[in-house]
Design a protein around this motif. Structure first.
Motif, PDB file in Angstrom:
ATOM      1  N   MET A   1       0.808  -1.155   0.000  1.00  0.00           N
ATOM      2  CA  MET A   1       0.000   0.000   0.000  1.00  0.00           C
ATOM      3  C   MET A   1       0.868   1.240   0.000  1.00  0.00           C
ATOM      4  N   ILE A   2       1.944   1.139   0.700  1.00  0.00           N
ATOM      5  CA  ILE A   2       2.860   2.258   0.716  1.00  0.00           C
ATOM      6  C   ILE A   2       3.411   2.445  -0.695  1.00  0.00           C
ATOM      7  N   GLU A   3       3.669   1.365  -1.303  1.00  0.00           N
ATOM      8  CA  GLU A   3       4.198   1.468  -2.631  1.00  0.00           C
ATOM      9  C   GLU A   3       3.141   2.062  -3.565  1.00  0.00           C
ATOM     10  N   LEU A   4       1.948   1.678  -3.360  1.00  0.00           N
ATOM     11  CA  LEU A   4       0.872   2.217  -4.174  1.00  0.00           C
ATOM     12  C   LEU A   4       0.722   3.702  -3.908  1.00  0.00           C
ATOM     13  N   LYS A   5       0.851   4.066  -2.677  1.00  0.00           N
ATOM     14  CA  LYS A   5       0.757   5.471  -2.298  1.00  0.00           C
ATOM     15  C   LYS A   5       1.925   6.222  -2.909  1.00  0.00           C
ATOM     16  N   THR A   6       3.104   5.666  -2.885  1.00  0.00           N
ATOM     17  CA  THR A   6       4.286   6.299  -3.445  1.00  0.00           C
ATOM     18  C   THR A   6       4.123   6.427  -4.945  1.00  0.00           C
ATOM     19  N   ARG A   7       3.624   5.385  -5.540  1.00  0.00           N
ATOM     20  CA  ARG A   7       3.412   5.442  -6.977  1.00  0.00           C
ATOM     21  C   ARG A   7       2.365   6.489  -7.327  1.00  0.00           C
ATOM     22  N   ALA A   8       1.328   6.552  -6.528  1.00  0.00           N
ATOM     23  CA  ALA A   8       0.277   7.541  -6.775  1.00  0.00           C
ATOM     24  C   ALA A   8       0.847   8.943  -6.614  1.00  0.00           C
ATOM     25  N   GLU A   9       1.715   9.142  -5.637  1.00  0.00           N
ATOM     26  CA  GLU A   9       2.338  10.453  -5.431  1.00  0.00           C
ATOM     27  C   GLU A   9       3.256  10.777  -6.595  1.00  0.00           C
ATOM     28  N   GLN A  10       4.005   9.809  -7.058  1.00  0.00           N
ATOM     29  CA  GLN A  10       4.895  10.034  -8.200  1.00  0.00           C
ATOM     30  C   GLN A  10       4.080  10.335  -9.461  1.00  0.00           C
ATOM     31  N   PHE A  11       2.993   9.533  -9.615  1.00  0.00           N
ATOM     32  CA  PHE A  11       2.127   9.764 -10.751  1.00  0.00           C
ATOM     33  C   PHE A  11       1.526  11.164 -10.689  1.00  0.00           C
ATOM     34  N   LEU A  12       1.091  11.561  -9.488  1.00  0.00           N
ATOM     35  CA  LEU A  12       0.516  12.895  -9.295  1.00  0.00           C
ATOM     36  C   LEU A  12       1.564  13.971  -9.571  1.00  0.00           C
ATOM     37  N   ARG A  13       2.784  13.779  -9.101  1.00  0.00           N
ATOM     38  CA  ARG A  13       3.864  14.744  -9.360  1.00  0.00           C
ATOM     39  C   ARG A  13       4.183  14.802 -10.842  1.00  0.00           C
ATOM     40  N   SER A  14       4.151  13.610 -11.453  1.00  0.00           N
ATOM     41  CA  SER A  14       4.414  13.567 -12.882  1.00  0.00           C
ATOM     42  C   SER A  14       3.325  14.328 -13.639  1.00  0.00           C
ATOM     43  N   ILE A  15       2.089  14.115 -13.266  1.00  0.00           N
ATOM     44  CA  ILE A  15       0.976  14.843 -13.901  1.00  0.00           C
ATOM     45  C   ILE A  15       1.120  16.329 -13.610  1.00  0.00           C
ATOM     46  N   GLN A  16       1.461  16.643 -12.385  1.00  0.00           N
ATOM     47  CA  GLN A  16       1.629  18.059 -11.996  1.00  0.00           C
ATOM     48  C   GLN A  16       2.767  18.704 -12.783  1.00  0.00           C
ATOM     49  N   ALA A  17       3.872  18.005 -12.926  1.00  0.00           N
ATOM     50  CA  ALA A  17       5.018  18.533 -13.679  1.00  0.00           C
ATOM     51  C   ALA A  17       4.642  18.718 -15.144  1.00  0.00           C
ATOM     52  N   GLU A  18       3.932  17.706 -15.705  1.00  0.00           N
ATOM     53  CA  GLU A  18       3.492  17.823 -17.092  1.00  0.00           C
ATOM     54  C   GLU A  18       2.539  19.000 -17.248  1.00  0.00           C
ATOM     55  N   GLY A  19       1.645  19.167 -16.283  1.00  0.00           N
ATOM     56  CA  GLY A  19       0.697  20.283 -16.314  1.00  0.00           C
ATOM     57  C   GLY A  19       1.423  21.623 -16.223  1.00  0.00           C
ATOM     58  N   GLU A  20       2.432  21.679 -15.351  1.00  0.00           N
ATOM     59  CA  GLU A  20       3.198  22.928 -15.210  1.00  0.00           C
ATOM     60  C   GLU A  20       3.988  23.216 -16.489  1.00  0.00           C
ATOM     61  N   ARG A  21       4.544  22.168 -17.100  1.00  0.00           N
ATOM     62  CA  ARG A  21       5.260  22.349 -18.356  1.00  0.00           C
ATOM     63  C   ARG A  21       4.319  22.849 -19.449  1.00  0.00           C
ATOM     64  N   GLN A  22       3.154  22.248 -19.536  1.00  0.00           N
ATOM     65  CA  GLN A  22       2.179  22.676 -20.527  1.00  0.00           C
ATOM     66  C   GLN A  22       1.685  24.099 -20.242  1.00  0.00           C
ATOM     67  N   CYS A  23       1.483  24.402 -18.957  1.00  0.00           N
ATOM     68  CA  CYS A  23       1.068  25.777 -18.583  1.00  0.00           C
ATOM     69  C   CYS A  23       2.165  26.774 -18.961  1.00  0.00           C
ATOM     70  N   ALA A  24       3.433  26.393 -18.709  1.00  0.00           N
ATOM     71  CA  ALA A  24       4.554  27.277 -19.064  1.00  0.00           C
ATOM     72  C   ALA A  24       4.612  27.463 -20.580  1.00  0.00           C
ATOM     73  N   ALA A  25       4.361  26.382 -21.320  1.00  0.00           N
ATOM     74  CA  ALA A  25       4.371  26.491 -22.780  1.00  0.00           C
ATOM     75  C   ALA A  25       3.219  27.381 -23.243  1.00  0.00           C
ATOM     76  N   ILE A  26       2.046  27.224 -22.636  1.00  0.00           N
ATOM     77  CA  ILE A  26       0.892  28.056 -22.995  1.00  0.00           C
ATOM     78  C   ILE A  26       1.179  29.517 -22.644  1.00  0.00           C
ATOM     79  N   ARG A  27       1.777  29.750 -21.441  1.00  0.00           N
ATOM     80  CA  ARG A  27       2.128  31.131 -21.056  1.00  0.00           C
ATOM     81  C   ARG A  27       3.133  31.722 -22.026  1.00  0.00           C
ATOM     82  N   ALA A  28       4.139  30.958 -22.424  1.00  0.00           N
ATOM     83  CA  ALA A  28       5.151  31.455 -23.362  1.00  0.00           C
ATOM     84  C   ALA A  28       4.509  31.763 -24.714  1.00  0.00           C
ATOM     85  N   LYS A  29       3.628  30.843 -25.157  1.00  0.00           N
ATOM     86  CA  LYS A  29       2.955  31.061 -26.440  1.00  0.00           C
ATOM     87  C   LYS A  29       2.046  32.284 -26.350  1.00  0.00           C
ATOM     88  N   THR A  30       1.323  32.416 -25.249  1.00  0.00           N
ATOM     89  CA  THR A  30       0.423  33.563 -25.055  1.00  0.00           C
ATOM     90  C   THR A  30       1.227  34.858 -25.002  1.00  0.00           C
TER      91      THR A  30
END
Length: 194
Positions: A1-30
């Protein structure tokens, strides 16, 4: 379960990082689009301002040229009027001097010489016209000539006609004076130049 929680946190961070990268790209384009739009708007407004300045400058120059042309025209008119007045004054003085000459002692001899010259040029049958006051001064007429009074001749001198030869000549003082007017205006230094 801890591993699942860790994976979920990593997945969430990965999604968050991807979202921030996309937001930065959108801000740069804007930001790039906003900068390009602002630059285009600035260029368009600068071009409009340049056209307005060019139009207003041309309009001001045209108005200044019109004003200058009107002022020059008024100055030329004033100079022409002044020139005409000066010429009129000078010719009035000359006419007065010619009238004095016609009253003088040498006038009769000049009149006699003018009659001889006109008769020689126009030939036999010439009719001489003199002002009524001058008729007694022409004591001897050239051969073949007749004398007629001319009330229109007010200053003096003679006018002559030879009807048979269809010739005429005018040696009146008023005609001689009038003939000098154009020469005077050309040579008196009264040019109108603006």
């Amino acid at each position: 379960m801890i591993e699942l929680k860790t994976r979920a946190e990593q997945f969430l961070r990965s999604i968050q990082a991807e979202g921030e990268r996309q937001c930065a790209a959108i801000r740069a384009k804007t930001d790039a689009e906003v900068t390009e739009s602002l630059s285009a708007a600035r260029r368009e407004e600068q071009a409009r301002a340049d056209r307005t300045i060019a139009f207003e400058t041309a309009r001001a120059k045209t108005q200044a040229n019109r004003t200058l042309s009107a002022a020059r025209s008024e100055a030329r008119t004033a100079l022409a009027e002044r020139r005409a007045r000066l010429a009129d004054d000078i010719f009035a003085e000359a006419a007065a001097r010619l009238a004095d000459f016609a009253k003088g002692e040498s006038y009769a001899a000049w009149l006699q010489a003018s009659a001889a010259d006109l008769a020689a040029r126009l030939g036999e049958g010439t009719v001489l016209y003199a002002r009524p006051a001058d008729c007694p001064l022409l004591k001897t007429l050239p051969a073949g000539c007749t004398l007629q009074p001319d009330a229109a001749n007010t200053l003096g001198g003679l006018r002559a006609e030879n009807p048979a030869r269809r010739l005429a000549a005018d040696d009146t003082l008023s005609t001689r004076l009038a003939a000098q007017r154009s020469w005077f205006l050309e040579n008196a230094g009264l040019e109108i130049a603006l």
